[in-house]
Design a protein around this motif. Structure first.
Motif, PDB file in Angstrom:
ATOM      1  N   VAL A  61       0.836  -1.206   0.000  1.00 42.22           N
ATOM      2  CA  VAL A  61       0.000   0.000   0.000  1.00 42.22           C
ATOM      3  C   VAL A  61       0.869   1.254   0.000  1.00 42.22           C
ATOM      4  O   VAL A  61       0.619   2.197  -0.762  1.00 42.22           O
ATOM      5  CB  VAL A  61      -0.977  -0.012   1.191  1.00 42.22           C
ATOM      6  N   ALA A  62       1.900   1.280   0.822  1.00 44.07           N
ATOM      7  CA  ALA A  62       2.773   2.458   0.888  1.00 44.07           C
ATOM      8  C   ALA A  62       3.496   2.679  -0.436  1.00 44.07           C
ATOM      9  O   ALA A  62       3.582   3.815  -0.924  1.00 44.07           O
ATOM     10  CB  ALA A  62       3.778   2.303   2.027  1.00 44.07           C
ATOM     11  N   THR A  63       3.995   1.610  -1.012  1.00 46.69           N
ATOM     12  CA  THR A  63       4.700   1.739  -2.293  1.00 46.69           C
ATOM     13  C   THR A  63       3.753   2.239  -3.377  1.00 46.69           C
ATOM     14  O   THR A  63       4.088   3.155  -4.137  1.00 46.69           O
ATOM     15  CB  THR A  63       5.324   0.391  -2.695  1.00 46.69           C
ATOM     16  N   GLY A  64       2.578   1.645  -3.443  1.00 43.26           N
ATOM     17  CA  GLY A  64       1.598   2.088  -4.435  1.00 43.26           C
ATOM     18  C   GLY A  64       1.179   3.528  -4.236  1.00 43.26           C
ATOM     19  O   GLY A  64       1.034   4.287  -5.195  1.00 43.26           O
ATOM     20  N   ALA A  65       0.993   3.921  -2.985  1.00 39.74           N
ATOM     21  CA  ALA A  65       0.567   5.294  -2.690  1.00 39.74           C
ATOM     22  C   ALA A  65       1.633   6.306  -3.087  1.00 39.74           C
ATOM     23  O   ALA A  65       1.317   7.357  -3.666  1.00 39.74           O
ATOM     24  CB  ALA A  65       0.230   5.426  -1.209  1.00 39.74           C
ATOM     25  N   VAL A  66       2.881   6.002  -2.798  1.00 36.95           N
ATOM     26  CA  VAL A  66       3.963   6.937  -3.143  1.00 36.95           C
ATOM     27  C   VAL A  66       4.085   7.078  -4.651  1.00 36.95           C
ATOM     28  O   VAL A  66       4.184   8.189  -5.181  1.00 36.95           O
ATOM     29  CB  VAL A  66       5.302   6.496  -2.511  1.00 36.95           C
ATOM     30  N   PHE A  68       1.774   6.473  -6.893  1.00 34.69           N
ATOM     31  CA  PHE A  68       0.569   7.145  -7.381  1.00 34.69           C
ATOM     32  C   PHE A  68       0.676   8.658  -7.159  1.00 34.69           C
ATOM     33  O   PHE A  68       0.329   9.442  -8.036  1.00 34.69           O
ATOM     34  CB  PHE A  68      -0.670   6.590  -6.679  1.00 34.69           C
ATOM     35  N   TRP A  69       1.157   9.044  -5.985  1.00 33.50           N
ATOM     36  CA  TRP A  69       1.329  10.470  -5.691  1.00 33.50           C
ATOM     37  C   TRP A  69       2.336  11.106  -6.646  1.00 33.50           C
ATOM     38  O   TRP A  69       2.116  12.209  -7.154  1.00 33.50           O
ATOM     39  CB  TRP A  69       1.773  10.632  -4.240  1.00 33.50           C
TER      40      TRP A  69
END
Length: 107
Positions: A61-66, A68-69
């Protein structure tokens, strides 16, 4: 003269953004692969539970969120962060595996 200075300032801001993206990717990669090492150790030792599964999910989730941002700023910041992320892989895995020139179990 002032127009050239403003142009140089814009270029420097862009380069700092790109450097920050690479550094962010490097830090994210280090955290990701250290967490992966922790998860693998827990899986091998048979102690995987809710905490291990939560860490596993948080990693993704953290990797995807970063990423994506970063995509909000365009392709180049994402690519630079990906280069930093992948650059972190080798040192972290090398540290986890130890020297590769001696086979495991050999004295």
């Amino acid at each position: 003269m002032l127009a050239r200075l403003a142009e140089d300032l814009t270029t420097m801001k862009t380069l700092l953004l790109y450097l920050a993206c690479f550094t962010l990717g490097l830090g994210l990669g280090i955290a990701y692969f250290l967490a992966l090492r922790h998860n693998v150790r827990a899986y091998v030792e048979g102690g995987i539970g809710a905490r291990g599964l939560a860490l596993h999910a948080a990693r993704f989730v953290a990797t995807g969120a970063v990423f994506f941002w970063l995509a909000q700023y365009g392709a180049l910041p994402v690519l630079l962060a990906l280069v930093g992320f992948l650059a972190a892989r080798q040192p972290v895995l090398r540290q986890a595996l130890g020297p590769l020139d001696t086979p495991r179990g050999a004295s």
